[in-house]
Enzyme design. Structure first.
Site, short mmCIF file in Angstrom:
data_model
loop_
_atom_site.label_atom_id
_atom_site.label_comp_id
_atom_site.label_asym_id
_atom_site.label_seq_id
_atom_site.Cartn_x
_atom_site.Cartn_y
_atom_site.Cartn_z
N SER A 261 15.55 74.05 34.65
CA SER A 261 16.62 74.15 33.76
C SER A 261 17.13 75.26 33.56
O SER A 261 16.92 76.42 34.25
CB SER A 261 15.68 73.54 32.48
N LYS A 262 18.89 75.32 32.98
CA LYS A 262 18.99 76.15 31.95
C LYS A 262 18.21 77.03 31.15
O LYS A 262 18.30 78.86 31.74
CB LYS A 262 21.00 76.36 31.37
#
Ligand code: GLU
Length: 506
Positions: A261-262
């Site tokens: 994920s970011k």
């Protein structure tokens, strides 16, 4: 494969920056299309107005451009199935939703958001589906006249698919093989929203059909939506034209636990987006591979290897080679762990293999941004060739190349001073005299003469080689020191030696 023309699409929702998984989806679609002389379509899926983010569509276009992936049809270049932005296709979708209602495969639902929230509060794990649909305010449940009255009065409503009970639906995924779903597990998804916009589920099916999409490769996270889409293809009478699907494996965190994920990028200090993304609302900048100094070819190469290989040990592929070698059958089902060190290795390999001419502009930008003035292009090309093997990311060219254009501002005195002697000063003075003599200034010859002079002065060549490097470069880095001297030229080499002698003896 059927003789249908290959047409694939990348169908992003413009909700923010593009995750590397998104670019890999683009890439696999594109490779497949080009391998089969097909079309690559960019369709913007912007029907969810609440998630729409200004600038995100332009970001996607810029990103494709940076990667060198040119859509054959898109909102920008148009094409035979325009428009390619779903919000501009709004009037198309209602007809299909109404057709499904008329066939009994969908229904009008009048429940307000408040009523649904109430249900969610009352009933744990509430689903608008076969178990509950007859308790709610919809056309399955209300008398016909009541439904007609509500519609006539313009009461806000949505259209939902009526998922069949106790059925199994299945399809053949090009990566996963036979995949099946129990319809009882799936809720009655909204197809058309109260604002008249389709949801993703309806729009993706209608547009893939109307745009004659033959193959659709998308992220694994869309697999749970597949049963809804399958039924829509069937109910609308288009099942024979359904694209062949492949659900691509997830890109996993470096430890293999869950989707990358970011936040993982921020936590572990590497980019997850293709290019910098500025969220103007939150005032938050998410870094990108481009700005960190990745070459687009390297970026695509490393993405291709996340879940695919050609069956050999080859790791470096140009885009053309990928087009030639790619096969969806060799994409793995299992998620691919992302390894940033490996990603950097790809970039270093790409920089090493790139010719100086193709790097020229990028290196010039790096130097320029750091206040290094480059006047001579031919000289810049030679410098690039001399140092590119030492650069992993483009900004590394600053440290590795700046000293070719400006004298060192500081010296690593710790590397030199503790062992500095008068004998070394005399040696360098003698070396300057040699340099001033009119013999050819060639790296090999220079080295030979340097070593001979050292020995004649009772010094080991190794003892004066490091000081020479620090004199020319400022520190203990850089390519072969005589190659540096050669490139700097004799007068500049002399100037640097003399200047450094003052600092070393000061
Ligand atoms: N609009 C979807 C997305 O944002 C597309 C999924 C698909 O390719 O079907 O990823």
């Amino acid at each position: 494969m059927s003789d249908k023309k290959v047409r694939v699409r990348f169908a992003p929702s413009p909700t923010g920056g593009l995750h590397l998984g998104g670019v890999r989806t683009v890439l696999f679609n594109y490779l497949f299309a080009k391998k089969h002389q097909g079309d690559f379509v960019l369709r913007i899926e912007d029907t969810d107005q609440t998630r729409y983010v200004d600038g995100a569509e332009q970001y996607i276009l810029d990103c494709l451009e940076w990667c060198g992936i040119t859509p054959d049809e898109s909102p920008v270049v148009g094409g035979p199935y325009a428009p390619y932005r779903q919000s501009e296709r709004k009037p198309i979708y209602r007809e299909y939703a109404e057709r499904l209602v008329a066939q009994g495969h969908a229904y009008y639902a009048f429940d307000t958001p408040e009523e649904l929230n109430e249900k969610r509060r009352e009933i744990p794990n509430f689903q608008y589906g076969h178990a509950r649909r007859y308790e709610l305010r919809n056309s399955l449940n209300l008398p016909l006249q009541e439904t007609e009255k509500l519609l006539h009065e313009g009461t806000p409503h949505v259209i939902r698919i009526k998922m069949p009970e106790n059925e199994t639906v299945s399809f053949n995924d090009m990566i996963r093989g036979h995949v099946s779903f129990e319809t009882n597990q799936v809720d009655d998804k909204v197809l058309l929203k109260a604002d008249g916009m389709p949801t993703y589920h309806l729009a993706v099916v209608v547009d893939d059909y109307l745009m004659k999409v033959s193959h659709a490769f998308r992220g694994e996270e869309w697999l749970p939506s597949a049963p809804v889409h399958l039924l829509l293809w069937e109910y609308l009478g288009w099942r024979a034209d359904m694209p062949q699907w492949a659900h691509l494996p997830l890109i996993l965190k470096p430890d293999g636990h869950g989707k990358l994920s970011k936040r993982d990028g921020a936590r572990l200090g590497f980019p997850v987006y293709a290019m910098n993304w500025l969220d103007t609302k939150a005032g938050e900048l998410t870094p990108g591979f481009r700005e960190l100094g990745f070459l687009p070819g390297a970026f695509l190469n490393l993405l291709a290897m996340l879940g695919w290989n050609d069956g050999t040990d080859q790791e470096i592929f140009t885009l053309d080679e990928l087009i030639e070698k790619f096969s969806i059958g060799r994409v793995s089902k299992a998620g691919a762990k992302f390894d940033f060190e490996k990603a950097k290795w790809y970039n270093a390999e790409w920089i090493k293999r790139a010719d100086a001419e193709s790097l020229k502009l990028k290196v010039w930008e790096v130097l320029q941004a750091n206040g290094v003035v480059v006047k001579d292009e031919a000289y810049l090309l030679k410098v690039i060739d001399t140092v590119k093997d030492r650069c992993v990311l483009l900004p590394d060219f600053y440290q590795q190349a700046a000293y070719f254009f400006q004298q060192p501002a500081v010296y690593d005195l710790n590397a030199v001073k503790p062992k500095w002697t008068d004998a070394k000063t005399s040696f360098f003075n003698a070396f300057v005299a040699i340099l001033s003599s009119p013999e050819t200034f060639d790296a090999v010859e220079l080295e030979t003469r340097f070593k001979a002079l050292a020995e004649a002065n009772g010094l080991k060549p190794g003892d004066v080689m490091l000081p020479l490097r620090v004199m020319l470069v400022g520190g203990k880095f850089g390519p072969h020191v005589f190659d540096i001297a050669k490139l700097l030229g004799e007068s500049e080499t002399i100037i640097r030696i003399e200047k450094a002698l003052e600092a070393f003896n000061g």
